[in-house]
Enzyme design. Sequence first.
Site, PDB file in Angstrom:
ATOM      1  CD  GLU A 159       2.201  -0.561  10.514  1.00  9.81           C
ATOM      2  OE1 GLU A 159       3.349   0.249  10.005  1.00  9.81           O
ATOM      3  OE2 GLU A 159       1.012  -0.445  10.231  1.00  9.81           O
ATOM      4  CB  CYS A 173      -1.677  -0.839   9.121  1.00  7.28           C
ATOM      5  SG  CYS A 173      -0.435   0.639   9.276  1.00  7.28           S
ATOM      6  CB  THR A 174      -3.341   4.023  10.491  1.00  4.65           C
ATOM      7  OG1 THR A 174      -2.902   4.545   9.008  1.00  4.65           O
ATOM      8  CG2 THR A 174      -1.953   3.609  11.195  1.00  4.65           C
ATOM      9  NE  ARG A 192       3.143   5.088   7.846  1.00  7.46           N
ATOM     10  CZ  ARG A 192       3.934   5.636   6.800  1.00  7.46           C
ATOM     11  NH1 ARG A 192       5.051   6.110   6.691  1.00  7.46           N
ATOM     12  NH2 ARG A 192       3.243   5.767   5.644  1.00  7.46           N
ATOM     13  CG  ASN A 215      -0.332  -0.005   2.745  1.00  2.34           C
ATOM     14  OD1 ASN A 215       0.751  -0.227   2.603  1.00  2.34           O
ATOM     15  ND2 ASN A 215      -1.194   0.103   3.482  1.00  2.34           N
TER      16      ASN A 215
HETATM   17  O1  G3H Z   1      -0.607   1.060   6.424  1.00  2.00           O
HETATM   18  C1  G3H Z   1       0.102   1.302   7.168  1.00  2.00           C
HETATM   19  C2  G3H Z   1       0.925   2.536   7.256  1.00  2.00           C
HETATM   20  O2  G3H Z   1       1.866   2.725   8.061  1.00  2.00           O
HETATM   21  C3  G3H Z   1      -0.274   3.764   7.353  1.00  2.00           C
HETATM   22  O3  G3H Z   1       0.218   4.940   7.193  1.00  2.00           O
HETATM   23  O4  G3H Z   1      -1.274   6.261   8.506  1.00  2.00           O
HETATM   24  O5  G3H Z   1       0.177   7.366   6.838  1.00  2.00           O
HETATM   25  O6  G3H Z   1      -1.416   5.879   5.937  1.00  2.00           O
HETATM   26  P1  G3H Z   1      -0.681   6.365   6.930  1.00  2.00           P
END
Ligand code: G3H
Length: 538
Positions: free
Chosen positions: A292, A340-341, A493, A170
């Site tokens: 992670e 993930c967030t 993140r 992603n």
């Molecule tokens: O998908 C996992 C990433 O660490 C999320 O990063 O919160 O900047 O989209 P982000």
Amino acid sequence: MAGTGVFAELVDGDGVFKYFSSGEWKKSSSGKSVPIINPTTRQPHFKVQACTQEEVNKLIEEAKTAQKSWAKTPLWKRAELLHKAAALLKEHKVPIAECLVKEIAKPAKDAATEAVRSGDLVSYCAEEGVRVLGEGKFMVSDSFPGNERTKYCLTAKIPLGVILAIPPFNYPVNLAVSKIAPALIAGNSIVLKPPTQGAVAALHMVHCFHLAGFPKGLISCVTGRGSEIGDFLTMHPMVNCIRKQSNDLVELYLHCPDVLICGLNIFCCCFTGGDTGIAISKKAGMIPLQMELGGKDACIILDDADLDLAAANIVKGGFSYRREKSLYESFHFDFSGQRCTAVKVVLVMESVANALVEKVKVKVAKLTVGLPEDDSDITPVVTESSANFIEGLVVDAKQKGATFCQEYRREGNLIWPLLLDNVRPDMRIAWEEPFGPVLPVIRITSVEEGIHHCNASNFGLQGCVFTRDISKAILISDAMETGTVQINSAPARGPDHFPFQGLKDSGIGSQGITNSINMMTKIKTTVINLPTPSYTMG
Ligand code: G3H
């Protein structure tokens, strides 16, 4: 266009993208390639080299050699090269973005933003590294009982050696540089195994580092099938650190061993991430790991919350939303739920649930669904197996009586945003991470019930709480077993220098630029032993 202009040397005569080793772009001796399927068309779009174990051995050996002299290169010089790479990443954001659109169906403007954000991350890392690594510690012995002032202890941070980085699909560029830049500034060499979906964007990114002038062998990028080089990389005796980050679902992990190969800087956002992480830890042996490993990021809405603010954040955090007024040209907060967030479960007080769900429904109806080239809000999910997995969660919720706020609709890998109300704990979607644009709402009758649901998850990445009462918010944050709690905003993140970590099965170690630099070093001390004074000076 991808593979043209300064990137022309990346492609061989058969249109296959080469791998990067010894400071050169090379064809694999296997004579084989791995296709990259465009999630939108579901047809092969690019091809990358299927590297062999011998080729992996060679580039790791070279990384070992190159690292020795790199560790002696002055910090300011390392930082200078990183700044050059950062500028090149930004200069070449268009071809990099084009790859992201075709390989992972990232909306066009967000794809360009990923390249720019990556350049910013690399520059910040160069500046931070000079500060963090430019200082050591000085201790004297007589602060410990029974000691004279006869020992001076000097502490410095030294590199680990060869770092293996395995970013997820992603953010194949951003979550690669979040490992590469800290590794390099700290004096390490880097071996990158990009995810197959996103590999060509990563190869373009690596070329920017090459053009910046990093020494031969210091950075390499290997592509290929997990079955051939996955375990081989993660168990390689010459690898000194593994960082993995993968947002792939468990089925992708099982059926596509490439995910495992994402090892040098490990982030794994899959719903059985814990199992994946444990498997990698066992295979990797006694080396530092940073992982992670997925999340079921809960959003708790109290009855005094600003419901407009909460609804806006649920949509941007759970589905997609173009952040206006960002310094970046455009910025979708989410990527069809493939973060993930992302907000993965809404826990809302019954008293405000109807009002909140209505507000979210209105905003969901405004999301555009379609092609990444058209910069749609919702674009196809990364693979057909991912879409099938999401559909399985939807079917299960339907059978068990969830309320569908929209009609479920899917065409190929494209899934229309779906809010599921009245979800109960016996439904899979209450616990599993869809990694797609489907969001469950669980109605709660007490804050404790919300906290309990959040903490009953094996995951503990991020969470958020919406309330106007800051004291309550802080108490809830304390009670939530997650690495980060956002108060009155969706999980995220960034900014990229903030600490970023998961509890429980959501990960090992803390990331963020400073933490990553520290994680890629070891402490080395030198003790100066003075002669015992036979007389008192002065
Ligand atoms: O998908 C996992 C990433 O660490 C999320 O990063 O919160 O900047 O989209 P982000």
